[in-house]
Design an enzyme around this catalytic site. Sequence first.
Site, mmCIF file in Angstrom:
data_model
loop_
_atom_site.group_PDB
_atom_site.id
_atom_site.type_symbol
_atom_site.label_atom_id
_atom_site.label_comp_id
_atom_site.label_asym_id
_atom_site.label_seq_id
_atom_site.Cartn_x
_atom_site.Cartn_y
_atom_site.Cartn_z
ATOM 1 N N CYS A 244 16.562 -25.624 19.071
ATOM 2 C CA CYS A 244 15.995 -26.846 18.495
ATOM 3 C C CYS A 244 16.545 -28.069 19.192
ATOM 4 O O CYS A 244 15.859 -29.072 19.311
ATOM 5 C CB CYS A 244 16.298 -26.888 17.003
ATOM 6 S SG CYS A 244 18.046 -26.783 16.622
ATOM 7 N N GLU B 112 15.981 -27.872 8.746
ATOM 8 C CA GLU B 112 16.402 -28.110 10.127
ATOM 9 C C GLU B 112 15.252 -27.624 10.983
ATOM 10 O O GLU B 112 15.039 -26.427 11.117
ATOM 11 C CB GLU B 112 17.704 -27.341 10.388
ATOM 12 C CG GLU B 112 18.588 -27.998 11.403
ATOM 13 C CD GLU B 112 18.339 -27.472 12.784
ATOM 14 O OE1 GLU B 112 17.434 -28.027 13.469
ATOM 15 O OE2 GLU B 112 19.018 -26.525 13.189
ATOM 16 N N LYS C 141 17.118 -14.534 4.105
ATOM 17 C CA LYS C 141 15.985 -13.862 4.758
ATOM 18 C C LYS C 141 15.980 -14.270 6.229
ATOM 19 O O LYS C 141 15.578 -15.371 6.583
ATOM 20 C CB LYS C 141 14.644 -14.248 4.134
ATOM 21 C CG LYS C 141 13.556 -13.265 4.592
ATOM 22 C CD LYS C 141 12.147 -13.828 4.573
ATOM 23 C CE LYS C 141 11.786 -14.574 5.822
ATOM 24 N NZ LYS C 141 11.703 -13.765 7.059
ATOM 25 N N GLU D 53 6.748 -29.370 20.731
ATOM 26 C CA GLU D 53 7.912 -28.511 20.983
ATOM 27 C C GLU D 53 7.402 -27.213 21.602
ATOM 28 O O GLU D 53 6.611 -26.495 20.979
ATOM 29 C CB GLU D 53 8.654 -28.212 19.680
ATOM 30 C CG GLU D 53 9.912 -27.399 19.935
ATOM 31 C CD GLU D 53 10.701 -27.089 18.672
ATOM 32 O OE1 GLU D 53 10.105 -26.635 17.687
ATOM 33 O OE2 GLU D 53 11.930 -27.278 18.705
HETATM 34 O O1 TXE Z 1 9.004 -19.887 13.104
HETATM 35 P P1 TXE Z 1 8.906 -20.081 11.558
HETATM 36 P P2 TXE Z 1 7.939 -19.347 14.137
HETATM 37 C C1 TXE Z 1 9.753 -23.714 16.239
HETATM 38 C C2 TXE Z 1 9.378 -23.398 17.666
HETATM 39 C C3 TXE Z 1 8.488 -22.218 17.511
HETATM 40 C C4 TXE Z 1 7.770 -22.568 16.236
HETATM 41 C C5 TXE Z 1 7.166 -21.417 15.487
HETATM 42 O O2 TXE Z 1 8.643 -24.466 18.202
HETATM 43 O O3 TXE Z 1 7.601 -22.073 18.572
HETATM 44 O O4 TXE Z 1 8.754 -23.160 15.432
HETATM 45 O O5 TXE Z 1 8.111 -20.404 15.309
HETATM 46 C C6 TXE Z 1 10.107 -17.791 7.714
HETATM 47 N N1 TXE Z 1 7.782 -19.149 3.328
HETATM 48 N N2 TXE Z 1 11.046 -23.183 15.867
HETATM 49 O O6 TXE Z 1 6.571 -19.447 13.581
HETATM 50 O O7 TXE Z 1 7.599 -19.693 10.995
HETATM 51 C C7 TXE Z 1 10.027 -16.791 8.841
HETATM 52 O O8 TXE Z 1 9.826 -15.494 8.324
HETATM 53 C C8 TXE Z 1 9.065 -18.819 3.558
HETATM 54 C C9 TXE Z 1 12.127 -24.112 15.876
HETATM 55 O O9 TXE Z 1 8.379 -18.024 14.566
HETATM 56 O O10 TXE Z 1 9.409 -21.438 11.266
HETATM 57 C C10 TXE Z 1 11.370 -16.996 9.511
HETATM 58 O O11 TXE Z 1 12.388 -16.318 8.778
HETATM 59 N N3 TXE Z 1 9.527 -18.468 4.769
HETATM 60 C C11 TXE Z 1 13.335 -23.591 15.256
HETATM 61 C C12 TXE Z 1 11.574 -18.496 9.387
HETATM 62 O O12 TXE Z 1 10.701 -18.920 8.347
HETATM 63 C C13 TXE Z 1 8.677 -18.486 5.805
HETATM 64 C C14 TXE Z 1 13.608 -22.168 15.263
HETATM 65 C C15 TXE Z 1 11.266 -19.288 10.651
HETATM 66 O O13 TXE Z 1 9.972 -18.991 11.054
HETATM 67 C C16 TXE Z 1 7.317 -18.829 5.631
HETATM 68 C C17 TXE Z 1 12.421 -21.347 15.247
HETATM 69 C C18 TXE Z 1 6.879 -19.171 4.320
HETATM 70 N N4 TXE Z 1 5.620 -19.528 4.055
HETATM 71 C C19 TXE Z 1 11.201 -21.871 15.569
HETATM 72 N N5 TXE Z 1 6.700 -18.749 6.835
HETATM 73 C C20 TXE Z 1 14.552 -24.434 15.237
HETATM 74 N N6 TXE Z 1 14.583 -25.474 14.397
HETATM 75 O O14 TXE Z 1 15.516 -24.161 15.924
HETATM 76 C C21 TXE Z 1 7.634 -18.364 7.736
HETATM 77 N N7 TXE Z 1 8.832 -18.194 7.117
#
Ligand code: TXE
Length: 491
Positions: free
Chosen positions: A284, A250, A175, A383
């Site tokens: 990240c 991660e 996904k 972050e």
């Molecule tokens: O990412 P989410 P968001 C950090 C960065 C950013 C913050 C929020 O600081 O500002 O996270 O980003 C899926 N059950 N990073 O909210 O929510 C979602 O659909 C299952 C760091 O946009 O973490 C997407 O596919 N899945 C980072 C994925 O999780 C769920 C990269 C990531 O989304 C879910 C991105 C649930 N309950 C953001 N809720 C890095 N480590 O590099 C969401 N998702």
Amino acid sequence: MIQAVSAIIDGKPRQGSGATIAITDPATEATLCEFADAGAALVDEAAQAARRAFADGRWRSLPVERRQDLLRRIAARIEDAADELAAIETANTGIPLTQAKQRHVARAGYNFRFFADYIGQTSGTLYDQAPAHLTLVRRQPVGVAGLIAPWNAPVALGAMKLAAAIAFGNSCVIKPSEQAPLGVQRLVELLHEAGLPDGVVNLVNGLGHVTGDALVRHADVDLVSFTGGTTTGRVIQSVAGERLKPTTMELGGKSANIIFDSADFERALDASLLGIFTNNGQQCLAGSRILVQRSIADRFVPAFLERTRRIRIGAPTESATELGPVASARQRDRVLDYAAIAVADGGELLTGGRRGADLPRGYYVEPTVVLAHDPGMRVCQDEIFGPFATLLLFDDPDDAFRIANGTSFGLVSYVWTEDLHLALRAQELLESGVVWINTPMMRELRAPFGGWKDSGVGAEGGAACEAFYTRQKTISIARHPLALAALGRPR
Ligand code: TXE
């Protein structure tokens, strides 16, 4: 530009009936396409398809050479489609095209080649110390992997998860982020074009709390690999934990980039800019806290600012562009908010903090630098995930290590010094899963990449992925007929 689908199940595109989700080009704010959230029903179909593919052995039971051949064909297919894949990734994420092609797509292909080579060399363990038994420990694929990917590097990170999961014989359902699913969707098509049997890799597109949640909960999903934000990671791990599903997480970072006065100045300067401003600051592993030794601050800070102000910000499709738009209006507002927060908390806004680029539309933010006076400030702890560098000054190495370790995160640390003993001390004391010494970001796929503390659980990389995507089985074999106690036999 490709049209987003709700799912690809058994190799076929599917449309769902969930909420409509629009995909936006961050450089133009134009809607690229819309799709219906896959939802629990399509997740169920996808997970069942993956289960069937696993159960009948159409992939996991192939001789390893055939799996290696196919993984290499996938890599070649990705490389052949590099221009197309990079263009999709750029349109959907705002990542500069040159970076999308040279870093992300190249890395995506390499991930498949790497795991093709890796699986040709794995072996089990034999214990032969016990006189009456030989004991073997072997690894088998786990089953169906649920792979959840973020929006900041969809193709590269998605390819890492896909390559690792299938190399070891698993089937999977991926996904991607609902915000940036197009590159991963094309990647899944390329896997099938290269000859991957249907059902081994399935895709569901949709909202995290709907489609993502259904995937984590599904009874046919045996393990979950997640890259994304720490808050989401906690939710997913607790849902998976109730079902005793193994996870890798991660998560975010607030990595320290430490510039000692013994550093090669120019190299440290170049790398500090790369560390925070590549990928539009959305990675990240960004070196987002730049710790500068006070004795060189008078030289380093102005040089860093001058170069920051000269970064070429613009349309990500232009080859000269060094910084494109951030991924969404939400990310743009977040970065701008933190510029105000820095000032409210007593920091100095040295440059940026405004919408950027002389373009009528797009989520552009000027590369931003703040000087913080207290490592507890929010811009030193949170972050931010954008082109936003926080500078902090330190007096001596102990001071630097204390500041570097003083966050809830622990993903990577960067160290710049020509003093060997100081470098060795740094790697000993820094609380992060990865320490890079005199180098910008460097992914050695043979080694684990994973965070400490709130930056994650588990790791990705050769042996780390083998440990996660396989499970151990211990087999003990009698070396000769054993003399057994004869319970119940007449004496
Ligand atoms: O990412 P989410 P968001 C950090 C960065 C950013 C913050 C929020 O600081 O500002 O996270 O980003 C899926 N059950 N990073 O909210 O929510 C979602 O659909 C299952 C760091 O946009 O973490 C997407 O596919 N899945 C980072 C994925 O999780 C769920 C990269 C990531 O989304 C879910 C991105 C649930 N309950 C953001 N809720 C890095 N480590 O590099 C969401 N998702």
